[in-house]
Design a protein around this motif. Sequence first.
Motif, PDB file in Angstrom:
ATOM      1  N   VAL A   7       0.791  -1.261  -0.018  1.00  0.00           N
ATOM      2  CA  VAL A   7      -0.161  -0.059  -0.087  1.00  0.00           C
ATOM      3  C   VAL A   7       0.799   1.261   0.015  1.00  0.00           C
ATOM      4  O   VAL A   7       1.895   1.197   0.855  1.00  0.00           O
ATOM      5  CB  VAL A   7      -0.872  -0.047   1.260  1.00  0.00           C
ATOM      6  N   LYS A   8       0.429   2.315  -0.609  1.00  0.00           N
ATOM      7  CA  LYS A   8       1.367   3.243  -0.899  1.00  0.00           C
ATOM      8  C   LYS A   8       1.529   4.158   0.788  1.00  0.00           C
ATOM      9  O   LYS A   8       0.440   4.088   1.579  1.00  0.00           O
ATOM     10  CB  LYS A   8       0.743   4.432  -1.759  1.00  0.00           C
ATOM     11  N   THR A   9       2.553   4.676   1.032  1.00  0.00           N
ATOM     12  CA  THR A   9       2.874   5.133   2.417  1.00  0.00           C
ATOM     13  C   THR A   9       1.872   6.005   2.743  1.00  0.00           C
ATOM     14  O   THR A   9       1.258   6.122   3.777  1.00  0.00           O
ATOM     15  CB  THR A   9       4.413   5.494   2.549  1.00  0.00           C
ATOM     16  N   LYS A  10       1.721   7.122   1.834  1.00  0.00           N
ATOM     17  CA  LYS A  10       0.527   8.159   2.053  1.00  0.00           C
ATOM     18  C   LYS A  10      -0.872   7.605   2.416  1.00  0.00           C
ATOM     19  O   LYS A  10      -1.267   8.113   3.424  1.00  0.00           O
ATOM     20  CB  LYS A  10       0.566   9.041   0.827  1.00  0.00           C
ATOM     21  N   CYS A  11      -1.286   6.613   1.973  1.00  0.00           N
ATOM     22  CA  CYS A  11      -2.490   6.020   2.127  1.00  0.00           C
ATOM     23  C   CYS A  11      -2.430   5.198   3.696  1.00  0.00           C
ATOM     24  O   CYS A  11      -3.430   5.637   4.524  1.00  0.00           O
ATOM     25  CB  CYS A  11      -2.897   4.725   1.187  1.00  0.00           C
ATOM     26  N   TRP A  12      -1.168   4.651   4.040  1.00  0.00           N
ATOM     27  CA  TRP A  12      -1.107   4.202   5.242  1.00  0.00           C
ATOM     28  C   TRP A  12      -1.295   5.140   6.282  1.00  0.00           C
ATOM     29  O   TRP A  12      -1.822   4.854   7.518  1.00  0.00           O
ATOM     30  CB  TRP A  12       0.116   3.081   5.124  1.00  0.00           C
ATOM     31  N   ILE A  13      -0.484   6.256   6.105  1.00  0.00           N
ATOM     32  CA  ILE A  13      -0.503   7.252   7.170  1.00  0.00           C
ATOM     33  C   ILE A  13      -1.893   7.883   7.459  1.00  0.00           C
ATOM     34  O   ILE A  13      -2.319   8.388   8.265  1.00  0.00           O
ATOM     35  CB  ILE A  13       0.355   8.457   6.597  1.00  0.00           C
ATOM     36  N   ALA A  14      -2.765   7.956   6.113  1.00  0.00           N
ATOM     37  CA  ALA A  14      -4.003   8.702   6.166  1.00  0.00           C
ATOM     38  C   ALA A  14      -4.886   7.520   6.996  1.00  0.00           C
ATOM     39  O   ALA A  14      -5.832   7.997   7.836  1.00  0.00           O
ATOM     40  CB  ALA A  14      -4.478   8.735   4.760  1.00  0.00           C
ATOM     41  N   PHE A  15      -4.615   6.222   6.933  1.00  0.00           N
ATOM     42  CA  PHE A  15      -5.438   5.265   7.640  1.00  0.00           C
ATOM     43  C   PHE A  15      -5.011   5.442   9.284  1.00  0.00           C
ATOM     44  O   PHE A  15      -6.013   5.386  10.113  1.00  0.00           O
ATOM     45  CB  PHE A  15      -5.090   3.921   7.383  1.00  0.00           C
ATOM     46  N   LEU A  16      -3.866   5.621   9.435  1.00  0.00           N
ATOM     47  CA  LEU A  16      -3.509   5.881  10.934  1.00  0.00           C
ATOM     48  C   LEU A  16      -3.965   7.022  11.579  1.00  0.00           C
ATOM     49  O   LEU A  16      -4.382   7.130  12.525  1.00  0.00           O
ATOM     50  CB  LEU A  16      -1.798   5.950  11.026  1.00  0.00           C
ATOM     51  N   LYS A  17      -4.039   8.275  10.577  1.00  0.00           N
ATOM     52  CA  LYS A  17      -4.837   9.444  11.180  1.00  0.00           C
ATOM     53  C   LYS A  17      -6.376   9.106  11.290  1.00  0.00           C
ATOM     54  O   LYS A  17      -6.991   9.739  12.336  1.00  0.00           O
ATOM     55  CB  LYS A  17      -4.364  10.335  10.102  1.00  0.00           C
ATOM     56  N   PHE A  18      -6.812   8.541  10.369  1.00  0.00           N
ATOM     57  CA  PHE A  18      -8.169   8.054  10.624  1.00  0.00           C
ATOM     58  C   PHE A  18      -8.624   7.364  11.763  1.00  0.00           C
ATOM     59  O   PHE A  18      -9.782   7.417  12.350  1.00  0.00           O
ATOM     60  CB  PHE A  18      -8.730   7.394   9.282  1.00  0.00           C
ATOM     61  N   LYS A  19      -7.744   6.306  12.294  1.00  0.00           N
ATOM     62  CA  LYS A  19      -7.970   5.597  13.502  1.00  0.00           C
ATOM     63  C   LYS A  19      -7.472   6.350  14.814  1.00  0.00           C
ATOM     64  O   LYS A  19      -7.214   5.769  15.679  1.00  0.00           O
ATOM     65  CB  LYS A  19      -7.074   4.428  13.236  1.00  0.00           C
ATOM     66  N   ASN A  41       3.931   0.496  19.768  1.00  0.00           N
ATOM     67  CA  ASN A  41       3.880   1.538  18.733  1.00  0.00           C
ATOM     68  C   ASN A  41       3.931   0.750  17.345  1.00  0.00           C
ATOM     69  O   ASN A  41       4.304  -0.102  17.079  1.00  0.00           O
ATOM     70  CB  ASN A  41       5.175   2.317  18.710  1.00  0.00           C
ATOM     71  N   VAL A  42       3.416   1.609  16.522  1.00  0.00           N
ATOM     72  CA  VAL A  42       3.357   1.144  14.968  1.00  0.00           C
ATOM     73  C   VAL A  42       4.371   1.885  14.407  1.00  0.00           C
ATOM     74  O   VAL A  42       4.473   3.005  14.216  1.00  0.00           O
ATOM     75  CB  VAL A  42       1.886   1.565  14.312  1.00  0.00           C
ATOM     76  N   VAL A  43       5.353   1.242  13.700  1.00  0.00           N
ATOM     77  CA  VAL A  43       6.376   1.904  13.090  1.00  0.00           C
ATOM     78  C   VAL A  43       6.414   1.883  11.510  1.00  0.00           C
ATOM     79  O   VAL A  43       6.039   0.909  11.013  1.00  0.00           O
ATOM     80  CB  VAL A  43       7.604   0.904  13.491  1.00  0.00           C
ATOM     81  N   VAL A  44       6.680   2.979  10.911  1.00  0.00           N
ATOM     82  CA  VAL A  44       6.711   3.106   9.654  1.00  0.00           C
ATOM     83  C   VAL A  44       7.728   3.923   9.160  1.00  0.00           C
ATOM     84  O   VAL A  44       8.430   5.055   9.715  1.00  0.00           O
ATOM     85  CB  VAL A  44       5.362   4.215   9.067  1.00  0.00           C
ATOM     86  N   ARG A  45       8.277   3.529   7.994  1.00  0.00           N
ATOM     87  CA  ARG A  45       9.287   4.412   7.273  1.00  0.00           C
ATOM     88  C   ARG A  45       8.893   5.266   6.388  1.00  0.00           C
ATOM     89  O   ARG A  45       8.417   4.760   5.142  1.00  0.00           O
ATOM     90  CB  ARG A  45      10.238   3.414   6.581  1.00  0.00           C
ATOM     91  N   GLU A  46       8.307   6.492   6.466  1.00  0.00           N
ATOM     92  CA  GLU A  46       7.862   7.385   5.544  1.00  0.00           C
ATOM     93  C   GLU A  46       8.668   7.592   4.220  1.00  0.00           C
ATOM     94  O   GLU A  46       8.150   8.281   3.297  1.00  0.00           O
ATOM     95  CB  GLU A  46       7.531   8.837   6.216  1.00  0.00           C
ATOM     96  N   LYS A  47       9.924   7.436   4.316  1.00  0.00           N
ATOM     97  CA  LYS A  47      10.760   7.672   3.126  1.00  0.00           C
ATOM     98  C   LYS A  47      10.621   6.795   2.109  1.00  0.00           C
ATOM     99  O   LYS A  47      10.611   6.919   0.819  1.00  0.00           O
ATOM    100  CB  LYS A  47      12.223   7.459   3.521  1.00  0.00           C
ATOM    101  N   ASP A  48       9.966   5.497   2.303  1.00  0.00           N
ATOM    102  CA  ASP A  48       9.464   4.418   1.436  1.00  0.00           C
ATOM    103  C   ASP A  48       8.194   4.818   0.705  1.00  0.00           C
ATOM    104  O   ASP A  48       7.271   5.343   1.281  1.00  0.00           O
ATOM    105  CB  ASP A  48       9.396   2.993   2.256  1.00  0.00           C
ATOM    106  N   LYS A  49       8.190   4.338  -0.550  1.00  0.00           N
ATOM    107  CA  LYS A  49       6.882   4.541  -1.170  1.00  0.00           C
ATOM    108  C   LYS A  49       5.813   3.786  -0.796  1.00  0.00           C
ATOM    109  O   LYS A  49       4.796   4.252  -0.949  1.00  0.00           O
ATOM    110  CB  LYS A  49       7.451   4.391  -2.821  1.00  0.00           C
TER     111      LYS A  49
END
Length: 78
Positions: A7-19, A41-49
């Motif tokens: 899943v695109k990182t931007k979409c995953w971040i949007a889901f985290l904010k939604f939750k 914690n949920v760990v994300v590398r925002e530099k990845d696409k």
Amino acid sequence: MGGYRPVKTKCWIAFLKFKNCKHIRTTASHDQWQCPGCFRNVVVREKDKEIPSFHINTNLDTMKIDKKEFWSWVETNC
């Protein structure tokens, strides 16, 4: 409907904010998010696409969210 695709990182971040998850810190290149009701914690590398599917599944288990719910949200919002 997905399940085994990244899943695109931007979409995953949007889901985290939604939750209602909150970004709490960045260590090196890893961003850590605290989600309501999570035991770690949920760990994300925002530099990845994209976020690999196995990371998504692990984080959904941490968040106690059904995979069908997530993929339905992705189809609607991303």
